[in-house]
Design a protein around this motif. Structure first.
Motif, PDB file in Angstrom:
ATOM      1  N   ASP A  96       1.075  -1.417   0.219  1.00  0.00           N
ATOM      2  CA  ASP A  96       0.119  -0.014  -0.181  1.00  0.00           C
ATOM      3  C   ASP A  96       0.685   1.560  -0.321  1.00  0.00           C
ATOM      4  OD1 ASP A  96      -2.150  -1.589   0.079  1.00  0.00           O
ATOM      5  OD2 ASP A  96      -2.491  -1.497   2.298  1.00  0.00           O
ATOM      6  N   LEU A  97       1.775   1.120   0.645  1.00  0.00           N
ATOM      7  CA  LEU A  97       2.804   2.557   1.016  1.00  0.00           C
ATOM      8  C   LEU A  97       3.358   2.374   0.518  1.00  0.00           C
ATOM      9  CD1 LEU A  97       2.867   4.843   3.106  1.00  0.00           C
ATOM     10  CD2 LEU A  97       4.751   3.495   3.410  1.00  0.00           C
ATOM     11  N   TYR A 104       3.025   9.751  -6.040  1.00  0.00           N
ATOM     12  CA  TYR A 104       3.571  10.200  -5.320  1.00  0.00           C
ATOM     13  C   TYR A 104       5.360  10.866  -5.884  1.00  0.00           C
ATOM     14  CZ  TYR A 104      -0.172  10.962  -2.527  1.00  0.00           C
ATOM     15  OH  TYR A 104      -1.375  10.794  -2.229  1.00  0.00           O
ATOM     16  N   GLY A 105       6.231   9.615  -6.234  1.00  0.00           N
ATOM     17  CA  GLY A 105       7.195   9.935  -7.020  1.00  0.00           C
ATOM     18  C   GLY A 105       7.197  10.605  -8.233  1.00  0.00           C
ATOM     19  N   ILE A 106       6.142  10.218  -8.760  1.00  0.00           N
ATOM     20  CA  ILE A 106       5.644  10.339 -10.143  1.00  0.00           C
ATOM     21  C   ILE A 106       6.141  11.601  -9.822  1.00  0.00           C
ATOM     22  CG2 ILE A 106       4.894  10.319 -12.422  1.00  0.00           C
ATOM     23  CD1 ILE A 106       4.797   7.191 -12.151  1.00  0.00           C
ATOM     24  N   VAL A 107       4.875  11.959  -9.745  1.00  0.00           N
ATOM     25  CA  VAL A 107       4.597  13.708  -9.273  1.00  0.00           C
ATOM     26  C   VAL A 107       6.068  14.760  -9.391  1.00  0.00           C
ATOM     27  CG1 VAL A 107       3.481  15.497  -7.926  1.00  0.00           C
ATOM     28  CG2 VAL A 107       2.271  13.207  -9.124  1.00  0.00           C
ATOM     29  N   ALA A 158      16.250   8.903  -7.644  1.00  0.00           N
ATOM     30  CA  ALA A 158      16.243   8.570  -5.560  1.00  0.00           C
ATOM     31  C   ALA A 158      15.993   9.746  -5.655  1.00  0.00           C
ATOM     32  CB  ALA A 158      17.918   8.273  -4.911  1.00  0.00           C
ATOM     33  N   PRO A 159      16.190  10.800  -5.353  1.00  0.00           N
ATOM     34  CA  PRO A 159      15.289  12.015  -4.576  1.00  0.00           C
ATOM     35  C   PRO A 159      13.924  12.115  -5.110  1.00  0.00           C
ATOM     36  CG  PRO A 159      17.765  12.950  -5.842  1.00  0.00           C
ATOM     37  CD  PRO A 159      17.416  11.495  -6.675  1.00  0.00           C
ATOM     38  N   ALA A 160      13.619  12.020  -6.299  1.00  0.00           N
ATOM     39  CA  ALA A 160      12.422  12.052  -6.636  1.00  0.00           C
ATOM     40  C   ALA A 160      11.424  10.589  -5.305  1.00  0.00           C
ATOM     41  CB  ALA A 160      12.241  11.661  -8.338  1.00  0.00           C
ATOM     42  N   LEU A 161      12.161   9.447  -5.852  1.00  0.00           N
ATOM     43  CA  LEU A 161      11.651   8.357  -4.946  1.00  0.00           C
ATOM     44  C   LEU A 161      11.687   8.891  -3.353  1.00  0.00           C
ATOM     45  CD1 LEU A 161      13.186   5.603  -7.037  1.00  0.00           C
ATOM     46  CD2 LEU A 161      10.597   6.369  -6.728  1.00  0.00           C
ATOM     47  N   ALA A 162      12.259   8.820  -3.206  1.00  0.00           N
ATOM     48  CA  ALA A 162      12.523   9.687  -1.408  1.00  0.00           C
ATOM     49  C   ALA A 162      11.028  10.727  -1.120  1.00  0.00           C
ATOM     50  CB  ALA A 162      13.936  10.070  -1.149  1.00  0.00           C
ATOM     51  N   ILE A 163      11.212  11.858  -1.990  1.00  0.00           N
ATOM     52  CA  ILE A 163      10.081  12.388  -1.842  1.00  0.00           C
ATOM     53  C   ILE A 163       8.759  11.541  -1.584  1.00  0.00           C
ATOM     54  CG2 ILE A 163       9.012  14.713  -2.629  1.00  0.00           C
ATOM     55  CD1 ILE A 163      12.038  15.501  -3.285  1.00  0.00           C
ATOM     56  N   ALA A 168       3.785  10.119   0.651  1.00  0.00           N
ATOM     57  CA  ALA A 168       3.014   9.228   1.509  1.00  0.00           C
ATOM     58  C   ALA A 168       3.088   8.979   2.483  1.00  0.00           C
ATOM     59  CB  ALA A 168       3.382   7.866   0.359  1.00  0.00           C
ATOM     60  N   CYS A 169       3.909   8.924   3.267  1.00  0.00           N
ATOM     61  CA  CYS A 169       3.962   9.004   4.417  1.00  0.00           C
ATOM     62  C   CYS A 169       3.334   9.625   5.571  1.00  0.00           C
ATOM     63  CB  CYS A 169       5.034   8.633   5.099  1.00  0.00           C
ATOM     64  SG  CYS A 169       6.343   6.728   4.424  1.00  0.00           S
ATOM     65  N   SER A 170       3.238  10.931   4.977  1.00  0.00           N
ATOM     66  CA  SER A 170       2.335  12.382   5.985  1.00  0.00           C
ATOM     67  C   SER A 170       1.256  11.986   5.494  1.00  0.00           C
ATOM     68  CB  SER A 170       3.202  13.420   4.851  1.00  0.00           C
ATOM     69  OG  SER A 170       2.308  13.454   3.629  1.00  0.00           O
TER      70      SER A 170
END
Length: 191
Positions: A96-97, A104-107, A158-163, A168-170
């Protein structure tokens, strides 16, 4: 899922992302050892805290990352390191996460890619790419990008995936509740 398990998962995922970003920005490659460690930790932690259900959740997260991201490797959109890292995050955090993180990483990738490309190629490189695309469209012929233009640059993702993961966590109710509990426990007064 217990608060202890979620805290460990979030901490490890954060460490994996910070390490991946550091290495990806410097070497433009995410090490296999980091991805394998993320995968191993995902299966081990979920198996320890939730036994068979945890192993199944890790399998679904791992498999979903592979299924969704492997085509991006085939079409050379993402590198293998990005995919393996997200397979580890999927095994660690679950499907799910993982799915939300990828969306969100794509955005986020639109913004981070533009920033990193501008940093590497400059505004002149961006202009050359826009002009080349116009020429391709107008003349109906493909022209290969030059090495000094924006389209000729490799961009660490990797920066986009982390953001995307942070975003998603928020929005995850369990993670928000955990954050509020920790904030109250530490006396930060954040609610």
């Amino acid at each position: 899922m217990s608060e202890t398990q979620l805290t460990i998962q979030l901490t490890l995922a954060g460490v994996f992302f910070i390490t991946a970003i550091s290495v990806d920005l410097y070497k433009e490659k995410i090490p296999n050892k980091l991805s394998l460690l993320a995968i191993f930790c995902g299966f081990a932690i979920n198996a320890y805290y939730a036994q068979l259900a945890g192993v199944l959740m890790a399998c679904f997260g791992f498999g979903l990352a592979f299924i969704l991201l492997f085509p991006t490797f085939i079409f050379r959109i993402l590198g293998a390191g990005d995919i393996k890292l997200m397979m580890g995050i999927g095994a660690l955090m679950g499907p799910d996460l993982l799915f939300s993180s990828l969306v969100y990483g794509i955005v986020a990738g639109a913004g981070t890619s533009l920033i990193l490309i501008t940093w590497k190629a400059g505004f002149r490189g961006l202009f050359k790419t826009v002009k080349r695309y116009w020429d391709c469209f107008y003349l109906r012929t493909y022209f290969k990008p030059e090495s000094d233009e924006a389209a000729g640059q490799r961009v660490p993702y990797a920066p986009a995936l982390a953001i995307g993961w942070l975003w998603a966590c928020s929005l995850d109710k369990d993670i928000v509740a955990l954050y509020q509990n920790w904030s109250l426990y530490l006396g930060l007064g954040v609610t």
